[in-house]
Design an enzyme around this catalytic site. Structure first.
Site, mmCIF file in Angstrom:
data_model
loop_
_atom_site.group_PDB
_atom_site.id
_atom_site.type_symbol
_atom_site.label_atom_id
_atom_site.label_comp_id
_atom_site.label_asym_id
_atom_site.label_seq_id
_atom_site.Cartn_x
_atom_site.Cartn_y
_atom_site.Cartn_z
ATOM 1 N N THR A 85 -0.114 3.682 -4.860
ATOM 2 C CA THR A 85 0.305 5.088 -4.831
ATOM 3 C C THR A 85 -0.582 5.953 -3.927
ATOM 4 O OG1 THR A 85 -1.059 5.455 -6.794
ATOM 5 C CG2 THR A 85 1.273 5.016 -7.178
ATOM 6 N N LYS A 86 -1.561 5.346 -3.269
ATOM 7 C CA LYS A 86 -2.496 6.133 -2.457
ATOM 8 C C LYS A 86 -2.063 6.154 -0.982
ATOM 9 C CE LYS A 86 -5.113 6.963 -5.995
ATOM 10 N NZ LYS A 86 -4.288 6.369 -7.040
ATOM 11 N N ILE A 87 -2.683 7.092 -0.247
ATOM 12 C CA ILE A 87 -2.306 7.299 1.166
ATOM 13 C C ILE A 87 -2.423 6.021 1.986
ATOM 14 C CG2 ILE A 87 -3.543 8.269 3.171
ATOM 15 C CD1 ILE A 87 -2.688 10.896 2.358
#
Ligand code: T4K
Length: 362
Positions: A184-186
């Site tokens: 879910t991170k960049i």
């Protein structure tokens, strides 16, 4: 209503053939883990891209925080924020330390530096702030408190790859920064994370802790555990890293569009940055009341749009695992904050639609 649900986020993924190309190297070498060539290459490329001296890639962001605490040999009270994901606090507790909650600034949503000193006791060993939603903390104020009281600083930088302060990566600040490379991170490796320090010796210690406490000769020279990232995950990180700058620029544009569409709504307010530049990794909206938030969630869900209540509830109220300590601002904000969908493949039309649903509610 869309057929496919619109989630709060979707992973940013490089074209599959680029990932497969990297996987061929793994199949050829048969090296799947144990600080293999792709993990080392990922660390090198992250250092080049973010201008960092070191990067120790690990299995996830939670273990990165635990490794930071272990490497600094902390035992005692750690002042942290209640406005965070549970992992910040569980990592502190797994390392045998006690979380002491400091309330947040209602504008930045980060720990309020003006409230830290009142919480320092003879047992305090460190401050562990979070760059919430990628918004850099006031690192100068925190550093000066830490220096004055001889405390260590670990930043939970789980959200903060791509955020900057004074033109430098925010990951450079603190004794150690711990970041996440979760789906879910960049930037993602599916599961993954990293520890970043400026200190050469600490960097070597982190590498040993990641690998059962082994030195290069495989002697066990200190207490460690298994914090390793695999080659399969590193390959995904390498494939995705090529697109990091595009992803950051895209988030910024979409964040600004949301703001344009929602900022005239008198029932809403937004996170303010302090001095640094955020990576725009989330789009949090603070509603005038929890009731309005719940109405917005209902309307959005009815259209197959699934925002998330990050971070709710405030961690100081998780009384099954922590001793309750009052933090009224965090508790209040956590009840009224909602993260709207924001990701690479989200269309501008969908952003307009989401904003319209919220604006027509009131
Ligand atoms: N510190 C802070 C401040 C953190 O926020 C976190 C983690 C950590 C430390 C610890 O880092 P890690 O140990 O996790 O590396 C997510 C993540 O699991 C977690 O990494 C993250 N913070 C937290 C804020 O959010 P959930 O429970 O929201 O995940 P989930 O499964 O509901 O996913 C949200 C949406 O994302 C889904 O609706 C669909 C989409 N999604 C998710 C996954 C996992 C995908 O499209 N693909 C996927 O593979 O926790």
């Amino acid at each position: 209503m869309t057929d496919k649900p619109i989630f709060v986020t979707m992973p940013s993924l490089a074209p599959l053939d680029e990932y497969v190309e990297l996987l061929k190297q793994v199949w050829e070498s048969g090296i799947l883990t144990h600080n293999g060539p792709l993990v080392q290459e990922l660390e090198r490329q992250l250092c080049n891209t973010l201008n960092l001296p070191h990067f120790v890639a690990v299995a996830n962001g939670t273990i990165a925080i635990q490794m930071a605490i272990k490497a600094l040999q902390l035992k005692g009270e750690i002042i942290t924020t209640p406005f965070t994901w549970i992992a910040t606090v569980s990592a502190i507790q797994w390392e045998g330390c006690i979380p002491v909650f400091c309330d947040i600034d209602p504008q930045t949503l980060n720990i309020d530096p003006a409230k830290i000193e009142a919480l320092i006791t003879p047992d305090t060993v460190a401050i562990l702030p979070v760059h919430v939603f990628g918004n850099p903390c006031d690192v100068e104020a925190i550093e000066s408190i830490a220096k004055k009281h001889n405390l260590k600083v670990i930043y939970d930088a789980a959200h903060a790859i791509g955020s900057t302060y004074n033109g430098r990566s925010i990951l450079e600040y603190g004794d150690i920064s711990a970041t996440s490379l979760h789906a879910t991170k960049i930037l993602n490796t599916a599961e993954g994370g990293g520890c970043i320090t400026q200190d050469e010796q600490l960097n070597e210690k982190l590498k040993r802790i990641r690998f059962f406490g082994h030195n290069d000769q495989k002697d066990v020279v200190e207490e460690g555990f298994n914090g390793k990232l695999t080659e399969i995950h590193a390959a995904l990180g390498l494939a995705n890293l090529k697109y990091l700058h595009n992803i950051l620029a895209d988030r910024r544009e979409k964040y600004i569009l949301y703001l344009e569409l929602l900022s005239n709504n008198p029932k809403l307010s937004f996170q303010h940055s302090s001095k640094g530049e955020t990576n725009y990794s989330y789009f949090p909206v603070i509603f005038e009341s929890e009731n309005l938030l719940l109405k917005a969630v209902e309307q959005l869900n009815a259209q197959n749009i699934i925002p998330r209540r990050y971070f709710y509830p405030s961690v100081n109220t998780y009384t099954k695992i922590v001793e309750y300590q009052p933090c009224p601002i965090s508790v209040d904000i956590s009840r009224r904050i909602l993260c709207l969908p924001l990701y690479w493949s989200l269309s501008v039309d969908d952003i307009r639609r989401i904003a319209n649903i919220i604006n027509t509610l009131f």
